[in-house]
Design a protein around this motif. Structure first.
Motif, PDB file in Angstrom:
ATOM      1  N   HIS A 136      62.144   4.827  46.015  1.00  0.00           N
ATOM      2  CA  HIS A 136      60.904   4.187  46.457  1.00  0.00           C
ATOM      3  C   HIS A 136      59.750   5.185  46.612  1.00  0.00           C
ATOM      4  CE1 HIS A 136      62.491   0.094  47.569  1.00  0.00           C
ATOM      5  NE2 HIS A 136      63.586   0.769  47.307  1.00  0.00           N
ATOM      6  N   SER A 137      60.064   6.464  46.742  1.00  0.00           N
ATOM      7  CA  SER A 137      58.989   7.444  46.912  1.00  0.00           C
ATOM      8  C   SER A 137      58.039   7.483  45.713  1.00  0.00           C
ATOM      9  CB  SER A 137      59.584   8.825  47.181  1.00  0.00           C
ATOM     10  OG  SER A 137      60.222   8.851  48.445  1.00  0.00           O
ATOM     11  N   PRO A 138      58.542   7.562  44.471  1.00  0.00           N
ATOM     12  CA  PRO A 138      57.604   7.577  43.337  1.00  0.00           C
ATOM     13  C   PRO A 138      56.765   6.305  43.243  1.00  0.00           C
ATOM     14  CG  PRO A 138      59.761   8.372  42.652  1.00  0.00           C
ATOM     15  CD  PRO A 138      59.932   7.811  44.033  1.00  0.00           C
ATOM     16  N   TYR A 139      57.323   5.178  43.694  1.00  0.00           N
ATOM     17  CA  TYR A 139      56.541   3.941  43.688  1.00  0.00           C
ATOM     18  C   TYR A 139      55.294   4.081  44.558  1.00  0.00           C
ATOM     19  CZ  TYR A 139      55.188  -0.834  44.898  1.00  0.00           C
ATOM     20  OH  TYR A 139      54.476  -1.975  45.127  1.00  0.00           O
ATOM     21  N   TRP A 140      55.463   4.656  45.753  1.00  0.00           N
ATOM     22  CA  TRP A 140      54.316   4.819  46.650  1.00  0.00           C
ATOM     23  C   TRP A 140      53.374   5.897  46.160  1.00  0.00           C
ATOM     24  CZ3 TRP A 140      52.516   1.433  49.817  1.00  0.00           C
ATOM     25  CH2 TRP A 140      53.373   0.427  50.276  1.00  0.00           C
ATOM     26  N   TRP A 141      53.893   6.926  45.495  1.00  0.00           N
ATOM     27  CA  TRP A 141      52.996   7.916  44.910  1.00  0.00           C
ATOM     28  C   TRP A 141      52.127   7.269  43.829  1.00  0.00           C
ATOM     29  CZ3 TRP A 141      57.523  11.876  44.077  1.00  0.00           C
ATOM     30  CH2 TRP A 141      57.942  12.345  45.327  1.00  0.00           C
ATOM     31  N   LEU A 142      52.746   6.410  43.019  1.00  0.00           N
ATOM     32  CA  LEU A 142      51.977   5.698  41.996  1.00  0.00           C
ATOM     33  C   LEU A 142      50.880   4.846  42.632  1.00  0.00           C
ATOM     34  CD1 LEU A 142      54.523   4.385  39.323  1.00  0.00           C
ATOM     35  CD2 LEU A 142      52.493   5.783  38.902  1.00  0.00           C
ATOM     36  N   ARG A 143      51.245   4.119  43.681  1.00  0.00           N
ATOM     37  CA  ARG A 143      50.264   3.260  44.346  1.00  0.00           C
ATOM     38  C   ARG A 143      49.111   4.087  44.905  1.00  0.00           C
ATOM     39  NH1 ARG A 143      52.040  -2.361  46.756  1.00  0.00           N
ATOM     40  NH2 ARG A 143      49.776  -2.286  47.012  1.00  0.00           N
ATOM     41  N   CYS A 144      49.439   5.242  45.451  1.00  0.00           N
ATOM     42  CA  CYS A 144      48.382   6.104  45.976  1.00  0.00           C
ATOM     43  C   CYS A 144      47.464   6.613  44.865  1.00  0.00           C
ATOM     44  CB  CYS A 144      48.992   7.280  46.734  1.00  0.00           C
ATOM     45  SG  CYS A 144      49.750   6.810  48.308  1.00  0.00           S
ATOM     46  N   LEU A 145      48.025   6.855  43.700  1.00  0.00           N
ATOM     47  CA  LEU A 145      47.225   7.350  42.581  1.00  0.00           C
ATOM     48  C   LEU A 145      46.304   6.286  42.003  1.00  0.00           C
ATOM     49  CD1 LEU A 145      49.822   9.550  40.672  1.00  0.00           C
ATOM     50  CD2 LEU A 145      47.644  10.344  41.618  1.00  0.00           C
ATOM     51  N   VAL A 146      46.810   5.059  41.836  1.00  0.00           N
ATOM     52  CA  VAL A 146      46.037   4.019  41.141  1.00  0.00           C
ATOM     53  C   VAL A 146      45.247   3.139  42.100  1.00  0.00           C
ATOM     54  CG1 VAL A 146      47.766   3.988  39.296  1.00  0.00           C
ATOM     55  CG2 VAL A 146      47.900   2.286  41.132  1.00  0.00           C
ATOM     56  N   GLY A 147      45.510   3.270  43.401  1.00  0.00           N
ATOM     57  CA  GLY A 147      44.848   2.420  44.392  1.00  0.00           C
ATOM     58  C   GLY A 147      45.893   1.745  45.251  1.00  0.00           C
ATOM     59  N   VAL A 148      46.007   2.192  46.490  1.00  0.00           N
ATOM     60  CA  VAL A 148      47.118   1.765  47.319  1.00  0.00           C
ATOM     61  C   VAL A 148      47.121   0.257  47.562  1.00  0.00           C
ATOM     62  CG1 VAL A 148      45.955   2.113  49.546  1.00  0.00           C
ATOM     63  CG2 VAL A 148      48.436   2.437  49.374  1.00  0.00           C
ATOM     64  N   HIS A 149      45.961  -0.380  47.426  1.00  0.00           N
ATOM     65  CA  HIS A 149      45.870  -1.825  47.647  1.00  0.00           C
ATOM     66  C   HIS A 149      45.826  -2.618  46.344  1.00  0.00           C
ATOM     67  CE1 HIS A 149      45.333  -0.871  51.817  1.00  0.00           C
ATOM     68  NE2 HIS A 149      44.222  -0.203  51.573  1.00  0.00           N
ATOM     69  N   ASP A 150      46.043  -1.930  45.222  1.00  0.00           N
ATOM     70  CA  ASP A 150      46.015  -2.591  43.908  1.00  0.00           C
ATOM     71  C   ASP A 150      47.427  -3.046  43.549  1.00  0.00           C
ATOM     72  OD1 ASP A 150      45.719  -3.440  41.336  1.00  0.00           O
ATOM     73  OD2 ASP A 150      44.849  -1.593  40.558  1.00  0.00           O
TER      74      ASP A 150
END
Length: 246
Positions: free
Chosen positions: A176-190
């Motif tokens: 799950h860590s890479p999933y949240w890193w991705l969200r942080c990169l592209v927009g955590v609320h996107d």
């Protein structure tokens, strides 16, 4: 998706259990299925309402043993509406990192669990959490967001300071860590970005199918990339506390 390992944290039928900061109710539902007398508490009206609805549906479908009981409470972790020594077990999963007065919440947990009772505490793991904070300020500056990053040793000592003795620990959810890193990169609320949607689909597939390859990968990666730290603790019995004073 359970963060607490119920093999390490046994919940026999009839156990009085508090799920503190129950959120969507994942640990509440598992404890109820095992026949616990579970109280799900959260500050959020919507979470309490949704968990209550699901518990009602589970009861109608006979998903819990006869000993199972459930109730939901809207309450504050800093002033729990329960007497001292009420519960055999307390779960506090991913809540302390949201609370400015986390020491007061720890003291409340220690107060409401009985002597000899067990507690499971989970918080975000330091390394994956620091990556999220560095990639996106929106990840942790939203109202109700994370206000601190714990070191495992610090968390252990602070819980020991309120009378809870650490017994076991592990890390969970490395995938799950890479999933949240991705969200942080592209927009955590996107929620609609193709990268995060694809990764989320993989996570759902993993939770539903539990293939050996991903289970093995998570076991190998958890000590480094596990998204959560899990601590299991025990409140000293009255006899143990007396001996410690002597």
């Amino acid at each position: 998706m359970l963060t607490v390992d119920f093999d390490r944290f046994p919940v026999p039928e009839g156990t009085r259990l508090l799920d503190l900061g129950c959120g969507g109710g994942r640990h509440t539902f598992e404890a109820f299925r095992r026949g616990a007398q579970v109280i799900a508490l959260d500050y959020s009206f919507s979470d309490v309402r949704d968990v209550q609805a699901m518990l009602g549906a589970m009861t109608l479908e006979g998903q819990a043993p006869p000993a199972g009981r459930s109730a939901v409470v809207r309450g504050d972790a800093l002033a729990l509406p329960f007497a001292d020594d009420t519960f055999d077990r307390v779960i506090a999963a991913e809540i302390l990192e949201h609370l400015p007065a986390d020491t007061a919440a720890m003291a409340e947990i220690a107060r409401v669990v009985r002597p000899g009772g067990w507690i499971a505490v989970t918080v975000p793991n330091r390394l994956p959490e620091k990556v999220c904070w560095s990639l996106s300020s929106a990840y942790h500056t939203v109202p109700g967001g994370h206000v601190r990053i714990y070191r495992r040793s610090e968390l252990r000592e602070r819980l020991r300071g309120v009378g809870l003795e650490p017994v076991d620990t592990h890390f969970a959810h490395a995938l799950h860590s890479p999933y949240w890193w991705l969200r942080c990169l592209v927009g955590v609320h996107d929620d609609d970005h193709p990268a995060t949607r694809l990764y989320h689909r993989m996570l759902v597939w993993d939770m539903m199918r539990r293939p050996r390859v991903t289970q093995l990968a998570e076991r190998v990666l958890n000590p480094v990339l596990g998204k959560s730290i899990v601590l299991y603790l025990r409140k000293q019995s009255n006899q143990e506390a007396t001996r410690a004073v002597r």
